[in-house]
Scaffold this motif. Structure first.
Motif, mmCIF file in Angstrom:
data_model
loop_
_atom_site.group_PDB
_atom_site.id
_atom_site.type_symbol
_atom_site.label_atom_id
_atom_site.label_comp_id
_atom_site.label_asym_id
_atom_site.label_seq_id
_atom_site.Cartn_x
_atom_site.Cartn_y
_atom_site.Cartn_z
ATOM 1 N N ILE A 145 0.963 -1.227 -0.030
ATOM 2 C CA ILE A 145 0.135 0.012 0.122
ATOM 3 C C ILE A 145 0.981 1.252 -0.051
ATOM 4 N N GLY A 146 2.206 1.130 0.320
ATOM 5 C CA GLY A 146 2.953 2.229 0.446
ATOM 6 C C GLY A 146 3.236 3.065 -0.726
ATOM 7 N N HIS A 147 3.182 4.389 -0.474
ATOM 8 C CA HIS A 147 3.495 5.299 -1.669
ATOM 9 C C HIS A 147 3.599 6.354 -1.168
ATOM 10 N N ILE A 148 4.506 7.514 -1.890
ATOM 11 C CA ILE A 148 4.729 8.688 -1.586
ATOM 12 C C ILE A 148 3.268 9.616 -1.644
ATOM 13 N N PRO A 149 3.185 10.405 -0.543
ATOM 14 C CA PRO A 149 1.870 11.050 -0.188
ATOM 15 C C PRO A 149 1.461 12.086 -1.128
ATOM 16 N N VAL A 150 1.549 12.086 -2.178
ATOM 17 C CA VAL A 150 1.194 13.025 -3.200
ATOM 18 C C VAL A 150 0.252 12.565 -4.247
ATOM 19 N N SER A 151 -0.590 11.740 -3.588
ATOM 20 C CA SER A 151 -1.423 11.184 -4.479
ATOM 21 C C SER A 151 -2.875 11.344 -4.641
ATOM 22 N N ASN A 152 -3.205 12.097 -3.702
ATOM 23 C CA ASN A 152 -4.857 12.679 -3.740
ATOM 24 C C ASN A 152 -4.714 13.946 -3.212
ATOM 25 N N LEU A 153 -6.160 14.608 -3.388
ATOM 26 C CA LEU A 153 -6.203 16.144 -3.093
ATOM 27 C C LEU A 153 -5.885 16.472 -1.820
ATOM 28 N N TYR A 154 -6.141 15.802 -0.865
ATOM 29 C CA TYR A 154 -5.933 15.967 0.550
ATOM 30 C C TYR A 154 -4.129 16.083 0.638
ATOM 31 N N GLU A 155 -3.440 15.193 0.111
ATOM 32 C CA GLU A 155 -1.876 15.192 0.513
ATOM 33 C C GLU A 155 -1.351 16.637 -0.526
ATOM 34 N N TRP A 157 -11.679 21.245 6.264
ATOM 35 C CA TRP A 157 -12.948 20.630 5.735
ATOM 36 C C TRP A 157 -13.138 19.414 5.025
ATOM 37 N N TYR A 158 -12.159 19.192 4.157
ATOM 38 C CA TYR A 158 -12.111 18.075 3.438
ATOM 39 C C TYR A 158 -11.657 16.983 4.492
ATOM 40 N N HIS A 159 -11.002 17.021 5.551
ATOM 41 C CA HIS A 159 -10.456 16.015 6.734
ATOM 42 C C HIS A 159 -11.681 15.795 7.259
ATOM 43 N N PHE A 160 -12.293 16.626 7.706
ATOM 44 C CA PHE A 160 -13.442 16.498 8.963
ATOM 45 C C PHE A 160 -14.610 16.237 8.231
ATOM 46 N N GLU A 161 -15.089 16.614 7.055
ATOM 47 C CA GLU A 161 -16.248 16.201 6.469
ATOM 48 C C GLU A 161 -16.316 15.118 5.663
ATOM 49 N N LYS A 162 -14.904 14.877 4.906
ATOM 50 C CA LYS A 162 -15.037 13.858 3.674
ATOM 51 C C LYS A 162 -14.146 12.776 4.377
ATOM 52 N N ASP A 163 -13.561 12.947 5.350
ATOM 53 C CA ASP A 163 -12.842 11.710 5.904
ATOM 54 C C ASP A 163 -11.579 11.503 4.845
ATOM 55 N N ALA A 164 -11.220 12.582 4.250
ATOM 56 C CA ALA A 164 -10.098 12.748 3.271
ATOM 57 C C ALA A 164 -8.809 11.984 3.600
ATOM 58 N N SER A 165 -8.407 12.295 4.840
ATOM 59 C CA SER A 165 -7.065 11.795 5.362
ATOM 60 C C SER A 165 -6.752 10.641 5.524
ATOM 61 N N GLU A 166 -7.668 9.612 5.159
ATOM 62 C CA GLU A 166 -7.422 8.155 5.388
ATOM 63 C C GLU A 166 -6.618 7.813 4.321
ATOM 64 N N ILE A 167 -5.588 6.804 4.649
ATOM 65 C CA ILE A 167 -4.666 6.455 3.756
ATOM 66 C C ILE A 167 -5.186 5.257 2.759
#
Lengths: 646, 391
Positions: B170-180, B222-232
């Protein structure tokens, strides 16, 4: 120059249209969206394929021409700037420069000149000196490469456009214009496609097409999509798909898509075997093969057909493959079964609650298939059946979805599975409800029992109740609660409808319950002490499912018994001979940009003029980049020069 | 060449390499040793390109550290704290909940929260400095911005490790989604700003630049708390490529440069208007000279443009490998071209036509909206291949 900006703006607007208006969609979608009039207008001006439109090509040609003219005009100037030191510069023009200073000194000219030369070289300038009649000019220059940045960037853009032109679809557009090719729009077999829609290897210098290969098959054709049609491009070699694989992460998300390909080519001593995957294409003879998509390549399904609406449970084994049709004789007449798709996995995200329980982000419902049942009149419903029962509220159900048009979502019938995870019990119950004689006996027995309790033995009344029970059951069997509701609406005055409905449901449930109990007894269960929670849930679920069968629209339920999965891999094949030209252009562009922005082009001039005993010095400079920085730098430079010359 | 006089000798400047002191060399050696260690330890997980990227990164960091000395301190603290946090983690992801340092400071999540808080506080401090002229507040604002940037980098680096703790595949550089990438955007914009702050010795632009960073932070929260976007989440197959490691960061240097230019454009427009109304007023006197702002605006657009060009070309090369063509007129590609043409026209007008002043400032501001659409709008409103950052 202004032309360049104008072309930039025009390309920007064309590009925006191309992204806002979805390109290359089926024409019907556009007609629905815009109406027939605007559809014709948009079609005529090429808005459905902006980037392939002739006016867009003209725009790009203009960009290339305008850039070329700029290079033709300015490159000599830039080259001169790099070489010439302007040693004939006049005193007057130096004084007019914005960075200019002058002072006098009593020092010796030769020494000053020597020191100045040394100093400028120390500061990184290339230095030239020229002796004039009454004065000397010392000229310095550094960062000359900055000037070639202009040439690099502009030539880079031209080269990029040439590369892109080679790889674009304009060759095909021209062939189409001259009528040499006509895209095929019918859905026919590849070998039936006429020559006007076929391209031999080498007919097109570049293309981009795709093919869907089932496992174990091979092909030397590629389909090129053109607006609402396609062309068939032949390849000089054949591609065989041995195996296609999807690997999954532990969570169930797809991790990789891989195809084991074999290239068959007369040029090869033995076939070339290579696995491709996303991000890892195979380049062979300039043709690039990419993993693009996947689908079903004709899996073999063996189905068990369970008939509805019959007291006999007679299952029929049906063997079909995906994308094949098959006609069926059912109790309700002739139907055509059309298998559309098979899916090995059905992965759905878990809700927060489910995640808390299972600790997983996804759940897998297992294999499923979609199919159509077309009746004799040609009307078809679409179905989506899962192979294995799915757990919901701790109960197990066979899910079968139905819809009558593609625009609707599937509505799912939840058929309860029995203890053995099979359909047997539900189907037995269902069949029992069609056994008129048996149900009637059960009805009579239950009515008798109920009435003897009340000590009223009225045979006629008993017979009436049994008749209405049987009538309700027939209605229920035909169309569930909706049919009973309709019947009430037809026959009962409005103010009594609610009461009657309640009574009917009670009577019907009574009968259904007794029938169910009878079945349990026959299964050998002792029902005297009541029914287990499990069995009563099963009853409720069965009733719900039975009520839905009337609207299900198919006289059979297809259970997927076994399957032999055969996948197909969507392979994109491209020929892009201009790619390296394109990259060369990009490289030049980047190098040029860095030269322009990060090499500072500076030139300075000194005029040394003896006026009697005194030596007059004029010092001036110019820098093309960051005037502000250069002004600062010049001030410092001038201060130093003045300091050691005076 | 004859021997110059004494005075000239003092003017002889040693070459860049000779100007480096012992500490500079120590820094370089440390980076080289670090990357060799990383190579030895993890080369089995890297392909040839990734090895190239590893050593390329080390060389680039050395160059950055030598040219811009304060960056070395940042690298040093970021490396130290990240290694500390990774060490605390061990192989157990649950440590994030049990260990004090991880829970409250240096797990990716906590570090990113600290980054967010520090950026917001820095924005407030810069505004106080702008209106009060209090030099100390200004220094505090700068320190906060540095700390926020450090926390952002720590957050990303620790998150990188966390992805591997979720599973080696699963490991990857964290530049893969909008959150990162929003984190990346905030810290890169801040870094470019800090560079110019030091170079031009002015803090009065901080309030404006940090405003756009705060906006990014607001979105992030907002993205973190509303959309749970920080999930890996694991990477989809299309993103599993070494190209991501260079394409995305290059892009965000571009976006950062453009954002910075736009905010300076705003300051420029305000100052220009204020000068016309009341040349001695507070606003007119506090903001840097128009000349200087024009200069920084130009430089940051030039920087952004150069990196955006690289990023777009890298993107084309990646597309050639993943989608079967270096250019497909995909909405994201097309909008990248639009952004590129926009700034190309901006630079053209400035360099060739000598356009200066308010029109260019307005254009830079509009440019940010064009960039914003390319960055976010395309993902939100247009369908396409490049739909990795959906809301």
């Amino acid at each position: 120059m202004n032309l360049a900006i104008t072309i930039f703006v025009a390309i920007i607007f064309a590009s925006i249209i191309g992204t806002v208006l979805q390109q290359n969609q089926p024409y019907n979608d556009y007609i629905i969206k815009f109406g027939p009039f605007w559809h014709e207008v948009f079609l005529a001006i090429g808005l459905y394929n902006v980037y392939g439109a002739i006016w867009f090509l003209i725009l790009l040609i203009f960009l290339v021409l305008s850039t070329s003219v700029c290079v033709y005009r300015n490159a000599p100037v830039m080259l001169r700037d790099m070489k010439q030191f302007r040693l004939n510069v006049k005193e007057k023009s130096l004084r007019l420069m914005s960075n200019s200073q002058s002072w006098t000194t009593s020092k010796n000219l030769e020494e000053v000149e020597k020191n100045l030369q040394y100093y400028l070289k120390l500061k990184g300038f290339r230095v030239r000196v020229k002796e004039h009649e009454d004065h000397k000019v010392i000229a310095g220059m550094k960062g000359a490469w900055n000037r070639s940045g202009y040439i690099f960037t502009h030539v880079g853009i031209i080269i990029i456009c040439i590369g892109a032109y080679l790889d674009g679809s304009f060759g095909l557009t021209i062939k189409e214009w001259t009528g040499r090719i006509i895209p095929e729009t019918r859905d026919i077999r590849a070998d039936e496609v006429p020559d006007t829609a076929r391209l031999k290897p080498g007919d097109s210098i570049s293309f981009r097409g795709s093919i869907s290969l089932p496992e174990g098959s091979s092909s030397n054709l590629v389909f090129l999509n053109i607006r609402d049609g396609y062309l068939v491009q032949e390849l000089p070699f054949a591609i065989e798909l041995k195996d296609f694989r999807i690997k999954h992460y532990a969570s169930g998300m797809p991790k990789s898509f891989e195809s084991d390909l074999v290239i068959h080519d007369d040029r090869l001593e033995k076939p070339l075997e290579q696995t491709i995957s996303v991000n890892h294409p195979l380049i062979y003879r300039g043709y690039a093969l990419y993993q693009a998509s996947f689908g079903d390549g004709g899996s073999n399904l063996s189905l068990l057909a369970w008939p509805f609406f019959s007291k006999k449970i007679q299952t029929l084994e049906v063997n079909v493959s995906v994308n094949k049709k098959r006609s069926l004789n059912t109790l309700a007449g002739k139907y055509t079964l059309e298998i559309d798709d098979f899916k090995m996995f059905n992965i759905f995200p878990n809700s927060k609650e489910e995640k808390a329980v299972t600790g997983k982000r996804f759940k897998n419902f297992g294999p499923s298939f979609t199919f159509k049942m077309r009746d004799a009149s040609g009307v078809a419903n679409e179905y989506h059946n899962y192979m294995l029962p799915v757990t919901q509220n701790e109960r197990r159900f066979f899910l079968t979805g139905m819809r009558s048009s593609v625009a609707e979502p599937f509505r799912y019938l939840h058929i309860p599975a029995d203890k053995d995870d099979s359909l047997n019990r539900f189907m037995a119950f269902h069949a029992l409800l069609y056994d008129q004689a048996k149900v009637k006996r059960i009805a009579e027995a239950s009515v008798k029992a109920a009435m003897s309790d009340a000590n009223k033995i009225d045979e006629k009344l008993q017979a009436d109740v049994v008749t209405s029970m049987m009538r309700l059951l027939t209605l229920f069997n035909q169309g569930g609660y909706a049919a009973i509701d309709e019947d009430i609406k037809k026959k009962v005055p409005k103010d009594q409808q609610v009461n009657v409905a309640q009574a009917y449901v009670k009577i019907l449930h009574n009968l259904l319950q007794n029938t169910y109990l009878d079945m349990l007894k026959e299964e050998g269960l002792n029902t005297k002490k009541g029914v287990s929670a499990e069995d009563s849930f099963f009853f409720e679920d069965a009733i719900t499912a039975l009520a839905g069968i009337g609207a299900y629209g198919s006289p059979v339920y297809f259970q997927l018994a076994e399957f032999k999965h055969r996948e197909s891999s969507g392979i994109q094949i491209t020929l892009h001979p201009g790619q390296n030209i394109f990259y060369l252009g990009c490289l030049m562009l980047i190098v040029g940009i860095f030269m322009m922005f990060y090499i500072s082009y500076q030139r300075v001039w000194l005029i040394l003029k003896l006026e009697g005993e005194k030596l007059n010095i004029i010092f001036a400079g110019s820098g093309n980049r960051n005037q502000r920085d250069f002004a600062e730098e010049f001030k410092k430079l001038a201060a130093k020069v003045e300091e050691f010359t005076s | 060449m004859s021997v110059p006089n004494e005075f000239m000798r003092s003017e002889i400047q040693p070459s860049f390499i000779k100007q480096l002191n012992l500490f500079d060399w120590f820094f370089a050696v440390l980076l080289v040793v670090g990357s060799i260690y990383a190579f030895q330890k993890y080369s089995n997980l890297m392909d040839a390109y990734e090895v190239g990227i590893l050593f390329g990164t080390a060389i680039s960091l050395i160059a950055v550290g030598w040219i811009w000395k304060p960056a070395r301190a940042l690298m040093f603290y970021v490396a130290l704290i990240s290694l500390f946090a990774i060490n605390l983690y061990g192989t157990d992801l649950a440590s994030a909940e049990n260990n004090f340092f991880l829970k409250f400071l240096f797990s990716a999540q906590s570090a990113i929260m600290w980054m967010s808080a520090l950026f917001v506080m820095a924005t407030v401090a810069y505004f106080i400095e702008l209106f009060s002229g209090n030099a100390f507040t200004g220094k505090v604002a700068t320190a906060m911005t540095w700390s926020a940037t450090a926390m952002g980098f720590i957050g990303l680096l620790v998150r990188w490790r966390e992805t591997y703790l979720h599973g080696i595949d699963i490991g990857h550089i964290p530049v893969s989604n909008l959150y990162e990438v929003f984190i990346l955007f905030a810290i890169i914009t801040a870094l470019i700003y800090l560079y110019y702050e030091k170079l031009y010795e002015t803090r009065s632009l901080g309030a404006f630049v940090l405003l756009v960073i705060t906006a990014a932070v607001a979105f992030l929260l907002w993205y973190h708390f509303e959309k749970d976007a920080s999930e890996i989440k694991p990477l989809v197959p299309a993103l599993q490529s070494y190209w991501m490691k260079i394409h995305v960061p290059a892009n965000f240097v571009g976006y950062g440069g453009f954002a910075l230019a736009a905010m300076i454009g705003v300051a420029y427009i305000i100052k220009d208007a204020a000068l016309k109304r009341n040349p001695d007023g507070l606003v007119a006197s506090r903001l840097p000279s128009l000349d200087m702002m024009d200069d920084i605006m130009h430089k940051s657009i030039a920087l952004g443009f150069a990196f955006f060009t690289i990023a777009t070309v890298l993107g084309a090369m990646w597309a050639a490998e993943a989608w079967g063509g270096y250019w497909s007129w995909d909405p994201k590609e097309t909008w990248a071209l639009i952004v590129w043409l926009n700034y190309a026209a901006w630079l053209h007008m400035r360099l060739m036509k000598g356009l200066r002043g308010t029109p260019l400032a307005w254009w830079a501001v509009i440019g940010l909206f064009v960039t914003l659409f390319a960055f976010l709008g395309v993902n939100m409103f247009l369908a396409g291949l490049h739909s990795y950052g959906e809301l």
